[in-house]
Design an enzyme around this catalytic site. Sequence first.
Site, short mmCIF file in Angstrom:
data_model
loop_
_atom_site.label_atom_id
_atom_site.label_comp_id
_atom_site.label_asym_id
_atom_site.label_seq_id
_atom_site.Cartn_x
_atom_site.Cartn_y
_atom_site.Cartn_z
N GLY A 79 0.90 -1.21 -0.06
CA GLY A 79 -0.46 0.10 -0.05
C GLY A 79 1.07 0.94 0.01
O GLY A 79 1.70 1.53 -0.43
N ASN A 80 -0.42 2.08 0.43
CA ASN A 80 1.00 3.64 0.22
C ASN A 80 0.34 4.55 1.22
O ASN A 80 -0.43 3.51 2.33
CB ASN A 80 0.89 3.80 -0.84
CG ASN A 80 -0.41 4.73 -1.31
OD1 ASN A 80 -1.37 5.28 -0.87
ND2 ASN A 80 -0.56 4.32 -2.10
N HIS A 81 0.65 5.52 1.85
CA HIS A 81 0.53 6.53 3.02
C HIS A 81 -0.26 6.98 2.97
O HIS A 81 -1.00 8.07 2.69
CB HIS A 81 2.18 7.36 3.52
CG HIS A 81 2.97 5.92 3.81
ND1 HIS A 81 3.01 5.70 4.99
CD2 HIS A 81 4.19 6.53 3.63
CE1 HIS A 81 4.19 5.10 5.40
NE2 HIS A 81 4.61 5.60 4.28
N SER A 82 -1.34 7.43 1.90
CA SER A 82 -2.03 8.34 1.23
C SER A 82 -3.86 7.87 2.35
O SER A 82 -3.51 7.01 2.49
CB SER A 82 -3.40 7.68 -0.23
OG SER A 82 -3.98 9.02 -0.11
N ALA A 108 -4.66 7.14 -4.52
CA ALA A 108 -2.98 7.04 -5.23
C ALA A 108 -3.03 5.79 -5.47
O ALA A 108 -2.92 4.83 -4.46
CB ALA A 108 -2.13 7.25 -3.50
#
Length: 403
Positions: free
Chosen positions: A212-215, A280
């Site tokens: 995943g990502n930090h969005s 994102a």
Amino acid sequence: MSILSGKNILLGVTAGIAAYKTAHLVRLFIKAGAHVKVVMTPASKDFVTPLTLSTLSQNPVYSTFFDKDEENEEWNSHVDLGLWADYMVVAPATANTLSKMANGVCDNLLLATYLSAKCKVYFAPAMDLDMYKHPSTKKSIESLQSFGNVFIPPSTGFLASGLEGEGRMEEPENIVSFIEKDIVKGLPLFNKKVLITAGPTYEAIDPVRFIGNHSSGKMGFELAKEAANLGAEVFLISGPSNEIVSNSLIQRIDVVSAEEMYNEVHKIYNTVNIAILSAAVADYKPKSIANQKIKKASDSMSIELVKTHDILASLGKIKKQQFLVGFALETNDEIKNAKKKLISKNLDLIVLNSLQDKGAGFKKTTNKVTIIDKFEKISEFGLKSKAKVAQDIFNEILNSIYA
């Protein structure tokens, strides 16, 4: 959340038996998130008490030009009240008050405030059947409408006289609904549909782990709120996010993976006027997903990744009448890379974020953006709250659409 949330509503109460309904009307305005002040004619206090309306509105109630106590007299400025209001609502509006409003008579604080108000004014008549049908009443209503005031028609039902017919003040719930719908109709995105994607996507490795990502989704959610504030019907497709939105004009659709987001976007895209893809989305996902949790068996582990669908590019290929907006988060050669994305994906507008800018990026409440249109006109904005950034983005969209 109602379109009335955060708005200042000035309620004018006149001397009719329907004044008893104003207590409920005030409560509904407060429940909708509005700030309420009440101005009463002196005679209306025989039907409902200022104490009741003050308690419910959480504000003083005004009925005279001066508030008198033992030592001091305080001026109640009709000018200040008129300037404070985003909307003025006169309910109930008696035949007497309607006539005075229509003819510029100014013999009490409510009428002075009405004549000073610069906002939109709504009026909801309440009177007996024959009074409502009288030619002078009809003339007053027509005159007020010609001034730009908005008429909330009375309903038909049992009247205080014992008769049954037209002249009954519309019920408070219907008054609030009428005003909300009227406000929305005057907004620039009324009857428009807007698709917004927000948040991250999670690409499963096994039942426990994911890429995943930090969005956080904050930017997309602020865009959805602003679109609704402008009157649009909004489809908010969000990856996992703790952000909350509550507005009858926003339909939230939760997804997890890029594949799910791709499918939901394509279900809706052909029906919308504007699409803003601020999510994102993961560029890659594991080629295969383990059915069971992968055990820690060695010092290293390799995961083969494959590309996810490029949602933005896929929409650019099938774009017809839609206004398509993308986001670019860059760390170097920002303008060059954003322009390349603008052209290659057939966008109308691209919003550039740079991780080099302090206060911008994931999980922040602020953002700093540069907006580039399809003619490569560049508009730079300073660091702002994401709510203000959403306003800037929609200003650019509206300027482009209606230029």
